[in-house]
Write an enzyme that holds these catalytic residues in place. Structure first.
Site, mmCIF file in Angstrom:
data_model
loop_
_atom_site.group_PDB
_atom_site.id
_atom_site.type_symbol
_atom_site.label_atom_id
_atom_site.label_comp_id
_atom_site.label_asym_id
_atom_site.label_seq_id
_atom_site.Cartn_x
_atom_site.Cartn_y
_atom_site.Cartn_z
ATOM 1 N N GLU A 205 -12.991 -14.581 11.122
ATOM 2 C CA GLU A 205 -13.067 -13.604 9.801
ATOM 3 C C GLU A 205 -12.939 -14.801 8.757
ATOM 4 O O GLU A 205 -11.735 -14.929 8.011
ATOM 5 C CB GLU A 205 -11.893 -12.775 9.689
ATOM 6 C CG GLU A 205 -11.932 -11.806 8.488
ATOM 7 C CD GLU A 205 -11.092 -10.755 8.214
ATOM 8 O OE1 GLU A 205 -10.128 -10.759 9.194
ATOM 9 O OE2 GLU A 205 -11.260 -9.866 7.326
ATOM 10 N N LYS B 41 -16.622 -11.768 11.845
ATOM 11 C CA LYS B 41 -16.074 -10.494 10.959
ATOM 12 C C LYS B 41 -16.384 -11.072 9.346
ATOM 13 O O LYS B 41 -15.353 -11.706 8.775
ATOM 14 C CB LYS B 41 -14.766 -10.150 11.242
ATOM 15 C CG LYS B 41 -14.068 -9.377 10.236
ATOM 16 C CD LYS B 41 -12.872 -8.588 10.781
ATOM 17 C CE LYS B 41 -12.281 -7.739 9.627
ATOM 18 N NZ LYS B 41 -11.203 -6.826 10.233
ATOM 19 N N ARG C 236 0.921 -1.205 0.104
ATOM 20 C CA ARG C 236 0.087 -0.095 -0.005
ATOM 21 C C ARG C 236 0.751 1.293 0.029
ATOM 22 O O ARG C 236 0.450 2.390 -0.652
ATOM 23 C CB ARG C 236 -1.026 0.099 1.176
ATOM 24 C CG ARG C 236 -2.061 -1.209 0.901
ATOM 25 C CD ARG C 236 -3.276 -1.228 1.871
ATOM 26 N NE ARG C 236 -3.873 -2.393 1.515
ATOM 27 C CZ ARG C 236 -4.603 -3.084 2.517
ATOM 28 N NH1 ARG C 236 -4.598 -2.755 3.597
ATOM 29 N NH2 ARG C 236 -5.267 -4.027 1.978
ATOM 30 N N GLY D 35 -12.578 -4.060 0.060
ATOM 31 C CA GLY D 35 -12.224 -3.374 -1.276
ATOM 32 C C GLY D 35 -13.391 -2.471 -1.644
ATOM 33 O O GLY D 35 -13.179 -1.834 -2.708
HETATM 34 P P1 13P Z 1 -10.469 -4.625 4.893
HETATM 35 O O1 13P Z 1 -11.547 -3.606 5.576
HETATM 36 O O2 13P Z 1 -9.536 -3.620 4.075
HETATM 37 O O3 13P Z 1 -11.028 -5.495 3.839
HETATM 38 O O4 13P Z 1 -9.747 -5.355 5.960
HETATM 39 C C1 13P Z 1 -10.288 -5.945 6.865
HETATM 40 C C2 13P Z 1 -9.288 -6.812 7.667
HETATM 41 O O5 13P Z 1 -9.128 -6.902 8.617
HETATM 42 C C3 13P Z 1 -8.858 -7.805 6.557
HETATM 43 O O6 13P Z 1 -8.359 -8.910 7.467
#
Ligand code: 13P
Length: 365
Positions: A177, A219, A33, A288
């Site tokens: 997640e 998540k 990034r 994204g």
């Molecule tokens: P983003 O919100 O950029 O998708 O990232 C969340 C995150 O913790 C990715 O593991």
């Protein structure tokens, strides 16, 4: 297992309409990034950027917890104050990414398995002693021809559940997640079907591993059409055999009110079907989406459905909170105040979205 501590921590993270800020990019991701903006890819630049984030004035009015990376949790501000002290003073709960990344799944082209279980018990013990109270593990599922496969779904769900059980043993709330990626040309409905299947598998494994649902956070991705799905249209198969063709039912563009509403409705339905009511809260990743769309879609979900939901619907965004600030910062000390202002603005927009009160007008204020 200290069930009281776990459920207290989980509830604190959703209290007062606040949400989470993910700043746990691994060094390679953070460097990527930075490279796009010509920011030097050094330890010092990463440290300075993370200092910018955590010292943003009034951040704690909107953010209850931040997710750190192993490098970051050990760092200090320029004047020598440990980041963990800055966070403790602001009453922001520190969390930590503990997976070691998504690697190719053997014999499954195009699919990934997240690693990091080896030695995890000891690492969690250390992070708890340092002051972390929650953790994160991200599994990645790709939609494509014939994928995700059952074996990929099951392997990732089992790893997430084993990680979650180890976290709870150590007193850390696990953020679970499973991310279904936006990449690809799939429709909204395909994403819904895959996300439902992923979440069903995840909760089967969490139950198998005896994870306390009251002491965890989910998540997930929002349910969205693939990035290259021609202009976010719903398609319907008509006819049969060689006569089969697709007709466009709608022609909704991302960001149109109808589209936002539809994403909200389909996402909430998918979660209703799969997430037990004992889970205290769901904190979306942004995946994204543009910062404005992520806020608008979360707001629409809360606006329409909040009174009917058993769990809090919040955010745990990385890019959708950080990206405008990173662009302004550009690695320059002089840009820090303006970058912090942009970060705070996104945090405020997302707190409004938790109440279902985000509007596009907030972007112009
Ligand atoms: P983003 O919100 O950029 O998708 O990232 C969340 C995150 O913790 C990715 O593991």
């Amino acid at each position: 297992m200290n069930t009281q501590l776990l459920s207290e921590t989980a509830n604190k993270l959703f209290a007062d309409g606040k949400g989470l800020l993910a700043m746990d990019e691994s060094n390679p991701t953070c460097n990527q990034r930075f490279a796009k903006l010509n920011i030097p890819q050094t330890v010092e630049a990463r440290r300075a950027y993370r200092e910018l984030i955590i010292t943003t004035p009034s951040l704690n009015e909107n953010i209850s917890g931040v997710i750190l990376y192993d490098e970051t949790i050990r760092q200090q501000t320029k004047d020598g104050t440990p980041f963990l002290k800055v966070l403790a003073d602001a009453r922001i709960i520190p969390g930590i990414k503990v997976d070691t990344g998504a690697k190719d799944l053997a014999a499954h082209p195009g699919e990934k398995i997240t690693e990091g279980l080896d030695g995890l018990r000891d690492r969690l013990k250390e992070y708890f002693q340092m002051g972390a109270r929650f953790a994160k593990w991200r599994a990645v599922l790709t939609i494509g021809e014939g994928i995700p496969s059952r074996s990929c779904l099951e392997a990732n769900a089992q790893a997430l559940a084993r990680y979650a059980a180890l976290c709870q043993e150590a007193g850390l709330v696990p953020i679970v997640e499973p991310e279904v990626l936006m990449d690809g040309g799939h429709t909204l409905d395909r994403c819904r079907a895959v996300t439902e299947e992923v979440l069903r598998n995840v909760f089967i494994q969490l139950n198998c591993q005896r994870v306390l649902l009251e002491g965890m956070i989910l998540k997930p991705n929002m349910v969205l059409p693939g990035l290259t799905c021609a202009p976010h249209q719903e398609v319907k198969e008509v006819g049969d055999g060689e006569q089969q063709y697709q007709v466009r039912l709608t022609d909704r563009q991302p960001g149109e009110e109808q589209e936002i509403d539809e994403v909200a409705k389909v996402t909430v339905k998918c979660l209703w079907r799969t997430v037990p009511a004992a889970v205290p809260g769901i904190a979306f990743l942004s995946g994204g989406q543009s910062p404005e769309l992520a806020s608008a879609r979360l707001s629409a979900m809360n606006h329409r459905f909040k009174s009917q939901l058993p769990w809090a619907l919040a955010f745990s965004f990385a890019r959708a909170i950080q990206q405008p600030a990173l662009k302004i910062w550009q690695g320059q000390e002089a840009n820090v105040p303006a970058a912090q202002q942009a970060l705070l603005h996104r945090a405020q927009c997302n707190r409004a979205a938790r109440r279902g009160e985000y509007t596009a007008a907030m972007e112009k204020a």
